[in-house]
Design a protein around this motif. Structure first.
Motif, short mmCIF file in Angstrom:
data_model
loop_
_atom_site.label_atom_id
_atom_site.label_comp_id
_atom_site.label_asym_id
_atom_site.label_seq_id
_atom_site.Cartn_x
_atom_site.Cartn_y
_atom_site.Cartn_z
N TYR A 79 0.83 -1.20 0.00
CA TYR A 79 0.00 0.00 0.00
C TYR A 79 0.87 1.25 0.00
CZ TYR A 79 -4.19 -2.75 1.08
OH TYR A 79 -5.24 -3.63 1.03
N PHE A 80 1.93 1.22 0.79
CA PHE A 80 2.83 2.36 0.86
C PHE A 80 3.48 2.60 -0.50
CE2 PHE A 80 7.06 4.16 1.65
CZ PHE A 80 6.71 5.30 2.34
N ASP A 81 3.95 1.54 -1.15
CA ASP A 81 4.58 1.67 -2.47
C ASP A 81 3.59 2.15 -3.52
OD1 ASP A 81 6.96 0.79 -1.35
OD2 ASP A 81 6.70 -1.28 -2.05
N LEU A 82 2.36 1.63 -3.47
CA LEU A 82 1.33 2.08 -4.41
C LEU A 82 1.00 3.56 -4.19
CD1 LEU A 82 -1.00 -1.03 -4.35
CD2 LEU A 82 0.07 -0.05 -6.40
N SER A 83 0.93 3.97 -2.93
CA SER A 83 0.67 5.37 -2.63
C SER A 83 1.76 6.26 -3.22
CB SER A 83 0.59 5.58 -1.11
OG SER A 83 0.46 6.95 -0.83
N GLY A 84 3.00 5.90 -2.98
CA GLY A 84 4.12 6.69 -3.51
C GLY A 84 4.11 6.75 -5.02
N LEU B 194 -4.86 3.32 3.45
CA LEU B 194 -4.83 1.87 3.69
C LEU B 194 -3.51 1.47 4.37
CD1 LEU B 194 -6.41 0.62 0.35
CD2 LEU B 194 -7.44 0.52 2.64
N ALA B 195 -2.41 2.08 3.95
CA ALA B 195 -1.11 1.79 4.58
C ALA B 195 -1.14 2.18 6.05
CB ALA B 195 0.01 2.50 3.85
N ALA B 196 -1.74 3.33 6.36
CA ALA B 196 -1.83 3.80 7.75
C ALA B 196 -2.73 2.88 8.58
CB ALA B 196 -2.36 5.23 7.79
N GLU B 197 -3.81 2.40 8.00
CA GLU B 197 -4.71 1.49 8.71
C GLU B 197 -4.05 0.16 9.03
OE1 GLU B 197 -8.22 1.09 6.32
OE2 GLU B 197 -8.77 3.19 6.57
N GLU B 198 -3.17 -0.28 8.12
CA GLU B 198 -2.49 -1.58 8.31
C GLU B 198 -1.31 -1.48 9.26
OE1 GLU B 198 -2.84 -4.68 6.33
OE2 GLU B 198 -4.84 -3.94 5.87
N ALA B 199 -0.84 -0.24 9.50
CA ALA B 199 0.36 -0.06 10.34
C ALA B 199 0.06 -0.38 11.79
CB ALA B 199 0.88 1.36 10.20
#
Length: 116
Positions: free
Chosen positions: A6-11, A111-116
């Motif tokens: 998710y982080f990579d997709l966001s970036g 989504l990355a923040a929710e999974e963190a």
């Protein structure tokens, strides 16, 4: 999906957004980096990140989507010199795509923040 995906997709999507956003004068004041990347460096990073995502993602539908989105932004980038486009038509299409990739970039960040 893993948090790092998710982080990579966001970036990736936010980089697509930044590439298109450069063409809009109303947002040129939003420069947070005192040493922003040149357009060539930005293209190199996008190409590298795109290749990495294609290699690392397992979801074929998602791979197809990032491929389509990447190709659409690259097409806009390539046609900016207005090869057959009126400037206003190009800007209208670029604005729609810019807003779309920004929305995806921000959603993947959530989504990355929710999974963190």
């Amino acid at each position: 999906m893993e948090n790092s995906s998710y982080f990579d997709l966001s970036g990736f999507y936010l980089d697509l957004w930044a590439l298109l956003d450069w063409y809009f004068a109303e947002t040129n004041w939003i420069v947070t980096d005192p040493h922003p990347l040149t357009s060539e460096q930005q293209m190199q990073r996008l190409t590298r990140d795109y290749a990495t995502l294609r290699r690392d993602l397992e979801d074929t539908l998602l791979i197809g989507q990032i491929t389509s989105d990447y190709n659409r932004v690259m097409h806009l980038q390539d046609t900016y010199p207005l090869n057959g486009h009126s400037k206003q038509a190009w800007l209208n299409e670029a604005r729609q795509v810019r807003d779309y990739v920004q929305t995806l970039g921000l959603r993947y960040a959530e989504l990355a923040a929710e999974e963190a």
